[in-house]
Design a protein around this motif. Sequence first.
Motif, PDB file in Angstrom:
ATOM      1  N   THR A 151       0.833  -1.211   0.000  1.00 51.14           N
ATOM      2  CA  THR A 151       0.000   0.000   0.000  1.00 51.14           C
ATOM      3  C   THR A 151       0.863   1.255   0.000  1.00 51.14           C
ATOM      4  O   THR A 151       0.550   2.235  -0.678  1.00 51.14           O
ATOM      5  CB  THR A 151      -0.949   0.011   1.214  1.00 51.14           C
ATOM      6  OG1 THR A 151      -1.828  -1.106   1.142  1.00 51.14           O
ATOM      7  CG2 THR A 151      -1.773   1.295   1.250  1.00 51.14           C
ATOM      8  N   VAL A 175       2.010   1.789  -3.529  1.00 46.21           N
ATOM      9  CA  VAL A 175       0.914   2.266  -4.376  1.00 46.21           C
ATOM     10  C   VAL A 175       0.583   3.724  -4.080  1.00 46.21           C
ATOM     11  O   VAL A 175       0.387   4.530  -5.008  1.00 46.21           O
ATOM     12  CB  VAL A 175      -0.329   1.369  -4.175  1.00 46.21           C
ATOM     13  CG1 VAL A 175      -1.579   2.037  -4.732  1.00 46.21           C
ATOM     14  CG2 VAL A 175      -0.114   0.015  -4.830  1.00 46.21           C
ATOM     15  N   LEU A 194      -4.310   6.427  -3.347  1.00 47.72           N
ATOM     16  CA  LEU A 194      -5.047   5.292  -3.886  1.00 47.72           C
ATOM     17  C   LEU A 194      -5.459   4.296  -2.806  1.00 47.72           C
ATOM     18  O   LEU A 194      -6.316   3.448  -3.042  1.00 47.72           O
ATOM     19  CB  LEU A 194      -4.204   4.592  -4.950  1.00 47.72           C
ATOM     20  CG  LEU A 194      -3.829   5.487  -6.142  1.00 47.72           C
ATOM     21  CD1 LEU A 194      -2.840   4.778  -7.050  1.00 47.72           C
ATOM     22  CD2 LEU A 194      -5.065   5.911  -6.910  1.00 47.72           C
ATOM     23  N   SER A 212      -7.553  -8.118  -6.732  1.00 51.28           N
ATOM     24  CA  SER A 212      -6.889  -6.866  -6.378  1.00 51.28           C
ATOM     25  C   SER A 212      -5.507  -6.783  -7.020  1.00 51.28           C
ATOM     26  O   SER A 212      -5.141  -5.761  -7.618  1.00 51.28           O
ATOM     27  CB  SER A 212      -6.776  -6.749  -4.852  1.00 51.28           C
ATOM     28  OG  SER A 212      -6.044  -5.599  -4.480  1.00 51.28           O
ATOM     29  N   SER A 231      -5.751  -6.250 -10.755  1.00 51.17           N
ATOM     30  CA  SER A 231      -6.130  -4.865 -11.067  1.00 51.17           C
ATOM     31  C   SER A 231      -4.923  -3.935 -11.010  1.00 51.17           C
ATOM     32  O   SER A 231      -4.764  -3.056 -11.862  1.00 51.17           O
ATOM     33  CB  SER A 231      -7.210  -4.385 -10.097  1.00 51.17           C
ATOM     34  OG  SER A 231      -8.383  -5.154 -10.208  1.00 51.17           O
ATOM     35  N   VAL A 232      -4.072  -4.132 -10.011  1.00 46.60           N
ATOM     36  CA  VAL A 232      -2.865  -3.310  -9.905  1.00 46.60           C
ATOM     37  C   VAL A 232      -1.916  -3.627 -11.056  1.00 46.60           C
ATOM     38  O   VAL A 232      -1.274  -2.734 -11.625  1.00 46.60           O
ATOM     39  CB  VAL A 232      -2.177  -3.523  -8.544  1.00 46.60           C
ATOM     40  CG1 VAL A 232      -0.876  -2.716  -8.464  1.00 46.60           C
ATOM     41  CG2 VAL A 232      -3.098  -3.112  -7.410  1.00 46.60           C
ATOM     42  N   THR A 268      -3.035  -1.881 -14.063  1.00 47.43           N
ATOM     43  CA  THR A 268      -2.619  -0.480 -13.986  1.00 47.43           C
ATOM     44  C   THR A 268      -1.198  -0.318 -14.509  1.00 47.43           C
ATOM     45  O   THR A 268      -0.899   0.613 -15.257  1.00 47.43           O
ATOM     46  CB  THR A 268      -2.700   0.031 -12.532  1.00 47.43           C
ATOM     47  OG1 THR A 268      -4.061  -0.007 -12.097  1.00 47.43           O
ATOM     48  CG2 THR A 268      -2.174   1.451 -12.411  1.00 47.43           C
ATOM     49  N   THR A 290      -6.771   0.984  -9.482  1.00 45.59           N
ATOM     50  CA  THR A 290      -5.954   0.755  -8.291  1.00 45.59           C
ATOM     51  C   THR A 290      -6.696   1.113  -7.009  1.00 45.59           C
ATOM     52  O   THR A 290      -6.572   0.405  -6.001  1.00 45.59           O
ATOM     53  CB  THR A 290      -4.644   1.556  -8.379  1.00 45.59           C
ATOM     54  OG1 THR A 290      -4.050   1.336  -9.660  1.00 45.59           O
ATOM     55  CG2 THR A 290      -3.670   1.119  -7.306  1.00 45.59           C
ATOM     56  N   PHE A 341       3.678   0.251  -9.880  1.00 46.29           N
ATOM     57  CA  PHE A 341       2.509  -0.631  -9.773  1.00 46.29           C
ATOM     58  C   PHE A 341       2.840  -2.075 -10.140  1.00 46.29           C
ATOM     59  O   PHE A 341       2.200  -3.006  -9.635  1.00 46.29           O
ATOM     60  CB  PHE A 341       1.377  -0.070 -10.637  1.00 46.29           C
ATOM     61  CG  PHE A 341       0.925   1.282 -10.183  1.00 46.29           C
ATOM     62  CD1 PHE A 341       0.066   1.419  -9.110  1.00 46.29           C
ATOM     63  CD2 PHE A 341       1.402   2.430 -10.793  1.00 46.29           C
ATOM     64  CE1 PHE A 341      -0.331   2.662  -8.663  1.00 46.29           C
ATOM     65  CE2 PHE A 341       1.012   3.685 -10.360  1.00 46.29           C
ATOM     66  CZ  PHE A 341       0.147   3.803  -9.285  1.00 46.29           C
ATOM     67  N   ALA A 384       2.032  -5.030  -7.631  1.00 42.94           N
ATOM     68  CA  ALA A 384       1.239  -6.180  -8.090  1.00 42.94           C
ATOM     69  C   ALA A 384       1.971  -7.492  -7.822  1.00 42.94           C
ATOM     70  O   ALA A 384       1.355  -8.492  -7.421  1.00 42.94           O
ATOM     71  CB  ALA A 384       0.939  -6.042  -9.582  1.00 42.94           C
TER      72      ALA A 384
END
Length: 210
Positions: free
Chosen positions: A8, A11, A24, A85, A88-89, A92, A113, A187, A191
């Motif tokens: 986190t 990100v 984010l 999740s 998705s990252v 990105t 994200t 990212f 990820a």
Amino acid sequence: MLVLTFATGIVDAGGFLGFDTVFLGNMTGNVLILGMGAAGAHGLPVFSLALALVAFVVGAGVASLFLRSGPTGWSFKLVSVLAISAVSVAATAVLLGVEPDAHVAQMFAIALTAGAMGMQAAAARRIGVADVTTVVVTSTITVWAIDMFARPSRATILNRRLAAIVAILLGALLGALLLKAALWLVFAVAAAIGAAVVVCGGVLVRDEAW
């Protein structure tokens, strides 16, 4: 959980530094900046912050509905949420690698994200490790400070609360350093870390099932 907290930090560094002060994962910061931006303070963004906030809420809400019928703690459902999740990252990272300067691509990246971080936060709540939410450390710092001053000892200072604070700090540090190379790399690394957690979680759930 600490590894997800570290991710986190990565990100949020990418979002804040790469997307013009958009958090984010830490929605508290977004709410504050959104309020100031709505007042026209220093040209702060409004749309991108609102987009991140809405995406986070949708991600957290949908994930919580999916997890509601499952058991508390680690489960195949929870691992699935964390896998989505991480994907998705990763999406990105790909999007920013292909279209690093396109405004539309950046908006999609913010939505993807922030939604992923919402899903992660819902999963963390389901796991239920006290004071480790993976997306924010304000409450963690508060409890850590209260315990440290109330009964100072090694146990109240060196514990998972401090580890969570340090994890998100180091994540932000790494994210800022990666940004010097490329935004997509921030990212991509986050990820990859998320994927590693998914694999470990999957192994844990499989072993418990056996």
